[in-house]
Motif scaffolding. Structure first.
Motif, mmCIF file in Angstrom:
data_model
loop_
_atom_site.group_PDB
_atom_site.id
_atom_site.type_symbol
_atom_site.label_atom_id
_atom_site.label_comp_id
_atom_site.label_asym_id
_atom_site.label_seq_id
_atom_site.Cartn_x
_atom_site.Cartn_y
_atom_site.Cartn_z
ATOM 1 N N MET A 1 30.154 -11.240 20.092
ATOM 2 C CA MET A 1 30.006 -10.400 18.917
ATOM 3 C C MET A 1 29.995 -8.942 19.354
ATOM 4 N N ASN A 2 30.850 -8.143 18.752
ATOM 5 C CA ASN A 2 30.849 -6.715 19.013
ATOM 6 C C ASN A 2 29.817 -6.029 18.134
ATOM 7 N N ILE A 3 29.170 -5.043 18.689
ATOM 8 C CA ILE A 3 28.229 -4.285 17.872
ATOM 9 C C ILE A 3 28.983 -3.487 16.831
ATOM 10 N N PHE A 4 30.096 -2.886 17.239
ATOM 11 C CA PHE A 4 30.906 -2.096 16.325
ATOM 12 C C PHE A 4 32.302 -2.707 16.215
ATOM 13 N N PRO A 5 32.826 -2.793 15.003
ATOM 14 C CA PRO A 5 34.134 -3.433 14.816
ATOM 15 C C PRO A 5 35.287 -2.573 15.327
ATOM 16 N N THR A 6 36.374 -3.232 15.685
ATOM 17 C CA THR A 6 37.618 -2.567 16.069
ATOM 18 C C THR A 6 38.778 -3.354 15.474
ATOM 19 N N VAL A 120 13.583 -8.874 10.829
ATOM 20 C CA VAL A 120 14.268 -7.818 11.590
ATOM 21 C C VAL A 120 15.699 -8.243 11.910
ATOM 22 N N ILE A 121 15.885 -9.479 12.341
ATOM 23 C CA ILE A 121 17.227 -9.971 12.638
ATOM 24 C C ILE A 121 18.089 -9.946 11.372
ATOM 25 N N GLY A 122 17.527 -10.360 10.261
ATOM 26 C CA GLY A 122 18.257 -10.324 8.989
ATOM 27 C C GLY A 122 18.636 -8.908 8.586
ATOM 28 N N GLN A 123 17.717 -7.965 8.755
ATOM 29 C CA GLN A 123 18.022 -6.574 8.413
ATOM 30 C C GLN A 123 19.124 -6.013 9.305
ATOM 31 N N ILE A 124 19.076 -6.318 10.581
ATOM 32 C CA ILE A 124 20.110 -5.837 11.507
ATOM 33 C C ILE A 124 21.469 -6.425 11.133
ATOM 34 N N LEU A 125 21.495 -7.697 10.794
ATOM 35 C CA LEU A 125 22.761 -8.335 10.396
ATOM 36 C C LEU A 125 23.314 -7.739 9.099
ATOM 37 N N VAL A 126 22.434 -7.450 8.151
ATOM 38 C CA VAL A 126 22.885 -6.830 6.900
ATOM 39 C C VAL A 126 23.433 -5.434 7.168
ATOM 40 N N ILE A 127 22.745 -4.664 7.989
ATOM 41 C CA ILE A 127 23.232 -3.321 8.322
ATOM 42 C C ILE A 127 24.585 -3.419 9.007
ATOM 43 N N ARG A 128 24.709 -4.318 9.980
ATOM 44 C CA ARG A 128 25.951 -4.417 10.751
ATOM 45 C C ARG A 128 27.119 -4.900 9.902
ATOM 46 N N TYR A 129 26.945 -5.984 9.178
ATOM 47 C CA TYR A 129 28.064 -6.582 8.465
ATOM 48 C C TYR A 129 28.261 -6.018 7.062
ATOM 49 N N PHE A 131 26.972 -2.947 5.743
ATOM 50 C CA PHE A 131 27.192 -1.503 5.698
ATOM 51 C C PHE A 131 28.283 -1.058 6.668
ATOM 52 N N ILE A 132 28.078 -1.301 7.943
ATOM 53 C CA ILE A 132 29.028 -0.816 8.951
ATOM 54 C C ILE A 132 30.356 -1.562 8.835
ATOM 55 N N GLY A 133 30.320 -2.858 8.706
ATOM 56 C CA GLY A 133 31.545 -3.658 8.637
ATOM 57 C C GLY A 133 32.409 -3.312 7.433
ATOM 58 N N LEU A 134 31.792 -3.214 6.274
ATOM 59 C CA LEU A 134 32.565 -2.884 5.077
ATOM 60 C C LEU A 134 33.076 -1.450 5.102
ATOM 61 N N ALA A 135 32.252 -0.517 5.581
ATOM 62 C CA ALA A 135 32.706 0.875 5.684
ATOM 63 C C ALA A 135 33.903 0.961 6.622
ATOM 64 N N PHE A 136 33.833 0.282 7.764
ATOM 65 C CA PHE A 136 34.949 0.296 8.708
ATOM 66 C C PHE A 136 36.192 -0.341 8.101
ATOM 67 N N LYS A 137 36.008 -1.438 7.397
ATOM 68 C CA LYS A 137 37.147 -2.133 6.804
ATOM 69 C C LYS A 137 37.903 -1.227 5.839
ATOM 70 N N PHE A 138 37.188 -0.575 4.936
ATOM 71 C CA PHE A 138 37.844 0.255 3.931
ATOM 72 C C PHE A 138 38.379 1.556 4.517
ATOM 73 N N LEU A 139 37.610 2.223 5.370
ATOM 74 C CA LEU A 139 38.052 3.499 5.924
ATOM 75 C C LEU A 139 39.182 3.320 6.931
ATOM 76 N N SER A 140 39.158 2.236 7.707
ATOM 77 C CA SER A 140 40.263 2.007 8.640
ATOM 78 C C SER A 140 41.535 1.654 7.885
ATOM 79 N N ARG A 141 41.418 0.897 6.808
ATOM 80 C CA ARG A 141 42.593 0.563 6.005
ATOM 81 C C ARG A 141 43.213 1.827 5.421
ATOM 82 N N GLU A 142 42.373 2.745 4.956
ATOM 83 C CA GLU A 142 42.872 4.012 4.405
ATOM 84 C C GLU A 142 43.591 4.836 5.480
ATOM 85 N N SER A 143 43.014 4.924 6.662
ATOM 86 C CA SER A 143 43.636 5.675 7.753
ATOM 87 C C SER A 143 44.935 5.021 8.209
#
Length: 158
Positions: A1-6, A120-129, A131-143
Protein backbone atom coordinates in the motif's frame (compact mmCIF):
# COMPACT_ATOMS: atom_id res chain seq x y z
CA UNK A 1 0.00 0.00 0.00
CA UNK A 2 1.36 3.39 -0.97
CA UNK A 3 0.86 6.23 1.44
CA UNK A 4 0.34 8.62 -1.46
CA UNK A 5 -1.26 7.62 -4.77
CA UNK A 6 0.48 7.80 -8.14
CA UNK A 7 -0.53 7.16 -11.75
CA UNK A 8 1.62 5.92 -14.58
CA UNK A 9 0.09 6.08 -18.05
CA UNK A 10 1.30 5.53 -21.59
CA UNK A 11 0.17 7.38 -24.67
CA UNK A 12 0.47 7.30 -28.46
CA UNK A 13 1.27 10.52 -30.31
CA UNK A 14 -1.02 11.66 -33.11
CA UNK A 15 1.59 14.05 -34.60
CA UNK A 16 5.32 13.47 -34.73
CA UNK A 17 7.66 14.01 -31.77
CA UNK A 18 9.02 17.36 -32.99
CA UNK A 19 5.56 18.90 -33.44
CA UNK A 20 4.42 17.59 -30.05
CA UNK A 21 7.50 18.96 -28.26
CA UNK A 22 7.09 22.28 -30.05
CA UNK A 23 3.47 22.49 -28.90
CA UNK A 24 4.51 21.63 -25.33
CA UNK A 25 7.27 24.27 -25.35
CA UNK A 26 4.83 26.94 -26.58
CA UNK A 27 2.28 26.14 -23.85
CA UNK A 28 4.78 25.83 -20.95
CA UNK A 29 6.20 28.66 -18.89
CA UNK A 30 9.75 27.71 -17.93
CA UNK A 31 10.23 27.49 -14.18
CA UNK A 32 12.65 25.56 -12.00
CA UNK A 33 10.27 25.98 -9.05
CA UNK A 34 7.04 24.12 -9.53
CA UNK A 35 4.87 26.79 -7.93
CA UNK A 36 1.45 27.97 -8.97
CA UNK A 37 1.36 31.42 -10.49
CA UNK A 38 -1.02 33.26 -12.81
CA UNK A 39 0.05 32.96 -16.44
CA UNK A 40 -1.53 32.62 -19.86
CA UNK A 41 0.28 29.31 -20.48
CA UNK A 42 -1.19 25.88 -19.68
CA UNK A 43 1.77 24.53 -17.69
CA UNK A 44 4.77 25.60 -15.64
CA UNK A 45 7.85 23.46 -15.41
CA UNK A 46 10.99 22.08 -16.96
CA UNK A 47 11.44 20.59 -20.43
CA UNK A 48 14.81 18.96 -21.20
CA UNK A 49 14.89 17.48 -24.68
CA UNK A 50 12.12 14.92 -24.73
CA UNK A 51 11.63 14.81 -20.92
CA UNK A 52 9.32 17.05 -18.95
CA UNK A 53 8.33 17.85 -15.38
CA UNK A 54 5.19 20.00 -15.25
CA UNK A 55 2.37 21.33 -13.10
CA UNK A 56 -0.88 22.81 -14.32
CA UNK A 57 -1.27 26.58 -14.02
CA UNK A 58 -4.80 26.35 -12.64
CA UNK A 59 -4.63 28.56 -9.56
CA UNK A 60 -5.41 26.86 -6.27
CA UNK A 61 -5.30 23.29 -7.47
CA UNK A 62 -2.86 23.04 -10.37
CA UNK A 63 0.25 22.51 -8.26
CA UNK A 64 -1.20 19.52 -6.40
CA UNK A 65 -0.10 17.06 -9.10
CA UNK A 66 3.34 16.92 -10.71
CA UNK A 67 3.53 15.26 -14.12
CA UNK A 68 6.86 13.81 -15.23
CA UNK A 69 7.35 11.96 -18.44
CA UNK A 70 9.07 11.42 -21.74
CA UNK A 71 8.00 11.80 -25.34
CA UNK A 72 9.54 9.28 -27.73
CA UNK A 73 9.18 9.13 -31.52
CA UNK A 74 5.61 7.84 -31.57
CA UNK A 75 4.84 7.08 -27.92
CA UNK A 76 5.32 8.53 -24.49
CA UNK A 77 4.63 8.03 -20.85
CA UNK A 78 3.61 10.24 -17.99
CA UNK A 79 3.85 9.66 -14.25
CA UNK A 80 1.61 11.72 -11.99
CA UNK A 81 2.30 12.11 -8.29
CA UNK A 82 1.44 14.51 -5.50
CA UNK A 83 3.78 17.51 -5.21
CA UNK A 84 6.39 17.17 -2.44
CA UNK A 85 5.04 20.16 -0.48
CA UNK A 86 1.56 18.67 -0.45
CA UNK A 87 2.93 15.25 0.53
CA UNK A 88 4.56 16.83 3.59
CA UNK A 89 1.37 18.66 4.56
CA UNK A 90 -0.81 15.61 3.97
CA UNK A 91 1.64 13.43 5.90
CA UNK A 92 1.24 15.74 8.88
CA UNK A 93 -2.53 15.60 8.40
CA UNK A 94 -2.38 11.79 8.46
CA UNK A 95 -0.54 11.90 11.79
CA UNK A 96 -3.21 14.01 13.54
CA UNK A 97 -5.34 11.08 14.77
CA UNK A 98 -2.27 9.38 16.29
CA UNK A 99 -1.10 12.57 17.97
CA UNK A 100 -4.61 13.32 19.27
CA UNK A 101 -5.02 9.93 20.91
CA UNK A 102 -1.53 10.08 22.41
CA UNK A 103 -2.21 13.50 23.90
CA UNK A 104 -5.55 12.30 25.28
CA UNK A 105 -3.92 9.28 26.93
CA UNK A 106 -0.87 11.15 28.26
CA UNK A 107 -2.93 13.98 29.78
CA UNK A 108 -5.22 11.51 31.50
CA UNK A 109 -8.38 12.58 29.67
CA UNK A 110 -8.84 9.07 28.29
CA UNK A 111 -7.78 5.68 29.53
CA UNK A 112 -5.92 3.41 27.09
CA UNK A 113 -8.52 1.33 25.28
CA UNK A 114 -8.12 -1.07 22.33
CA UNK A 115 -11.10 0.59 20.65
CA UNK A 116 -9.02 3.76 20.27
CA UNK A 117 -6.56 1.89 18.08
CA UNK A 118 -9.38 0.84 15.75
CA UNK A 119 -10.76 4.39 15.71
CA UNK A 120 -7.33 5.85 14.84
CA UNK A 121 -6.80 3.28 12.08
CA UNK A 122 -10.27 4.05 10.71
CA UNK A 123 -9.61 7.79 10.75
CA UNK A 124 -6.29 7.35 8.95
CA UNK A 125 -7.94 5.17 6.30
CA UNK A 126 -10.73 7.71 5.77
CA UNK A 127 -8.22 10.54 5.44
CA UNK A 128 -6.07 8.54 3.01
CA UNK A 129 -8.76 7.09 0.77
CA UNK A 130 -11.67 9.54 1.08
CA UNK A 131 -9.78 12.84 1.17
CA UNK A 132 -6.35 12.32 -0.36
CA UNK A 133 -7.36 9.56 -2.79
CA UNK A 134 -10.38 11.37 -4.18
CA UNK A 135 -8.58 14.72 -4.40
CA UNK A 136 -5.74 13.05 -6.31
CA UNK A 137 -8.14 11.22 -8.60
CA UNK A 138 -10.02 14.35 -9.66
CA UNK A 139 -7.07 16.76 -9.79
CA UNK A 140 -4.82 14.33 -11.67
CA UNK A 141 -7.58 13.66 -14.19
CA UNK A 142 -7.94 17.41 -14.75
CA UNK A 143 -4.19 17.85 -15.25
CA UNK A 144 -3.92 14.84 -17.55
CA UNK A 145 -6.84 16.05 -19.67
CA UNK A 146 -5.13 19.41 -20.07
CA UNK A 147 -1.89 17.63 -21.05
CA UNK A 148 -3.77 15.52 -23.59
CA UNK A 149 -5.38 18.61 -25.10
CA UNK A 150 -2.03 20.40 -25.43
CA UNK A 151 0.01 17.45 -26.73
CA UNK A 152 -2.75 15.88 -28.83
CA UNK A 153 -2.29 12.18 -28.05
CA UNK A 154 -4.36 9.09 -27.32
CA UNK A 155 -4.11 7.00 -24.17
CA UNK A 156 -2.92 3.43 -24.53
CA UNK A 157 -5.03 0.94 -22.58
CA UNK A 158 -3.02 -1.33 -20.31
Amino acid sequence: MNIFPTKELKFKLIDDQAETLNRLNRRTEKSENLTSQHTDKSFRGIINGNEFKLISTTLGKGAFCVMTGTIESDRGNVNVEIHLVFRILLGAFLCFPIVAILIAILTGKEEPNPIFILVVIGQILVIRYAFIGLAFKFLSRESLNKLRDVLDFEWIKN
